[in-house]
Design a protein around this motif. Sequence first.
Motif, mmCIF file in Angstrom:
data_model
loop_
_atom_site.group_PDB
_atom_site.id
_atom_site.type_symbol
_atom_site.label_atom_id
_atom_site.label_comp_id
_atom_site.label_asym_id
_atom_site.label_seq_id
_atom_site.Cartn_x
_atom_site.Cartn_y
_atom_site.Cartn_z
ATOM 1 N N LYS A 1 0.753 -1.229 0.035
ATOM 2 C CA LYS A 1 0.005 -0.248 -0.137
ATOM 3 C C LYS A 1 0.813 1.209 -0.089
ATOM 4 C CE LYS A 1 -3.770 2.360 2.467
ATOM 5 N NZ LYS A 1 -4.666 2.284 3.385
ATOM 6 N N ALA B 1 2.301 1.914 -3.645
ATOM 7 C CA ALA B 1 1.109 2.080 -4.450
ATOM 8 C C ALA B 1 1.106 3.556 -5.112
ATOM 9 C CB ALA B 1 -0.129 1.450 -4.327
ATOM 10 N N THR B 2 1.302 4.017 -6.145
ATOM 11 C CA THR B 2 1.287 5.287 -6.672
ATOM 12 C C THR B 2 0.807 5.429 -8.156
ATOM 13 O OG1 THR B 2 2.277 7.436 -7.147
ATOM 14 C CG2 THR B 2 3.737 5.462 -7.342
ATOM 15 N N THR B 3 0.112 6.283 -8.423
ATOM 16 C CA THR B 3 -0.633 6.448 -9.922
ATOM 17 C C THR B 3 0.465 7.544 -10.805
ATOM 18 O OG1 THR B 3 -2.086 8.467 -9.452
ATOM 19 C CG2 THR B 3 -2.960 5.897 -9.516
ATOM 20 N N GLN B 4 1.610 8.164 -10.000
ATOM 21 C CA GLN B 4 2.510 9.037 -10.486
ATOM 22 C C GLN B 4 3.896 8.500 -10.192
ATOM 23 O OE1 GLN B 4 0.874 12.711 -9.107
ATOM 24 N NE2 GLN B 4 0.535 11.714 -7.021
ATOM 25 N N PRO B 5 4.308 7.440 -10.543
ATOM 26 C CA PRO B 5 5.738 6.733 -10.187
ATOM 27 C C PRO B 5 6.719 7.779 -10.409
ATOM 28 C CG PRO B 5 4.707 5.561 -12.133
ATOM 29 C CD PRO B 5 3.682 6.529 -11.424
ATOM 30 N N GLN C 1 7.008 10.863 -8.180
ATOM 31 C CA GLN C 1 7.537 10.381 -6.831
ATOM 32 C C GLN C 1 9.127 10.319 -7.150
ATOM 33 O OE1 GLN C 1 6.204 10.673 -4.319
ATOM 34 N NE2 GLN C 1 4.067 10.289 -4.115
ATOM 35 N N ARG D 1 -2.873 13.434 -5.301
ATOM 36 C CA ARG D 1 -3.369 12.002 -5.580
ATOM 37 C C ARG D 1 -2.798 10.825 -4.741
ATOM 38 N NH1 ARG D 1 -1.826 12.054 -11.953
ATOM 39 N NH2 ARG D 1 -2.247 9.930 -11.749
ATOM 40 N N ASP D 2 -1.701 11.193 -4.214
ATOM 41 C CA ASP D 2 -1.177 10.020 -3.152
ATOM 42 C C ASP D 2 -1.219 10.460 -1.844
ATOM 43 O OD1 ASP D 2 -0.069 8.187 -5.413
ATOM 44 O OD2 ASP D 2 1.537 9.318 -5.512
ATOM 45 N N THR E 1 2.627 7.159 0.843
ATOM 46 C CA THR E 1 3.312 6.955 -0.027
ATOM 47 C C THR E 1 4.376 7.962 -0.644
ATOM 48 O OG1 THR E 1 1.407 5.959 -0.906
ATOM 49 C CG2 THR E 1 2.673 6.597 -2.585
ATOM 50 N N TRP F 1 8.563 6.633 -0.816
ATOM 51 C CA TRP F 1 9.262 6.951 -2.191
ATOM 52 C C TRP F 1 10.647 7.748 -2.194
ATOM 53 C CZ3 TRP F 1 8.625 5.518 -7.767
ATOM 54 C CH2 TRP F 1 7.593 4.630 -7.694
#
Length: 316
Positions: free
Chosen positions: A84, A87-91, A94, A196-197, A201, A205
């Motif tokens: 968890k 988990a990210t939608t913008q690696p 990050q 968003r994160d 998270t 990162w």
Amino acid sequence: MTPPDAARSDARVLAADQGDGPRDTTRLGILAMCLTTFIFAAQDGISRHLAAEYNVLMVVMIRYWFFAAFVIAIATRKAGGLRKAAATTQPLLQAARGLILVFEVNIMILAFVFLGLVEAHAIFACYPLIIAALSGPILGERVGWRRWTAIGIGFVGILVILQPGVAMFSPAALIALASATLFALYGLLTRYAARRDTAATSFFWTGTVGAAALTVIGIWQWEPMTAPDWAWMAILCVTASIGHWLLIKTYELAEASAVQPFAYLQLVFASIIGVTLFGETVRTNVAIGTGIVVCAGIFTLWRDGRARKRRGGNRP
């Protein structure tokens, strides 16, 4: 203000996710912030000592190993664990944050070596002003005329410290200014990522990407270290974890607007360490310029806090 200490902006978001503390704990939160800034200033002094003797990349790499372990330990204790936290939608964003922070840390420690703790911290104190100035074009936030005035006054203070065009101007001062700019960019990207994160998270990162990047580069710069300096390195790594834990607790006890101005005490503590242990001096222009910058910075923090309350949110 050097990372892993610089990840304190992530720690502030992490604590904010857990809610603001009761108002009757504000005084305790302020005391915790004062202790935290002392620990961070002591870390800067140890970093200055070690970086003067060994390769900066190696010193920061070892710190990041322990910082990554601290971040992973926090992640494993939370619901969902490492999966968890990662988990990210913008690696890419990050990862960019983590790499910018790594670059900033190394530059700032170099500033400690070439410029000293006093002047490096005095210049670095302008980073909240840079954040305020860039929050419009990067985050789309509105910056009113009062904050623009404070930003302008703050940069007058920086000019007083730098004394450009004067014979005693040190080009090394630009290293600290570059560090402040990079840290401001890192802070803005942290705010952007927070849209968003989760804070957990971003925190994860920050530590893991930094440790991985530094290991790839820094492992080739390994140098033998004396036993006493290994002891200093151990103290540095342990206190880094303690400092971050204490900072998270600080923002659990009190609202950011109440404790953030006391973060400037790190400049005071670092200056005392620089003068007493490293034989540095506080030049008159540095003292005057620092006072101007700190006052302008506290004003921008206050205005920023009021703006967030009007928008109905406390997230950084």
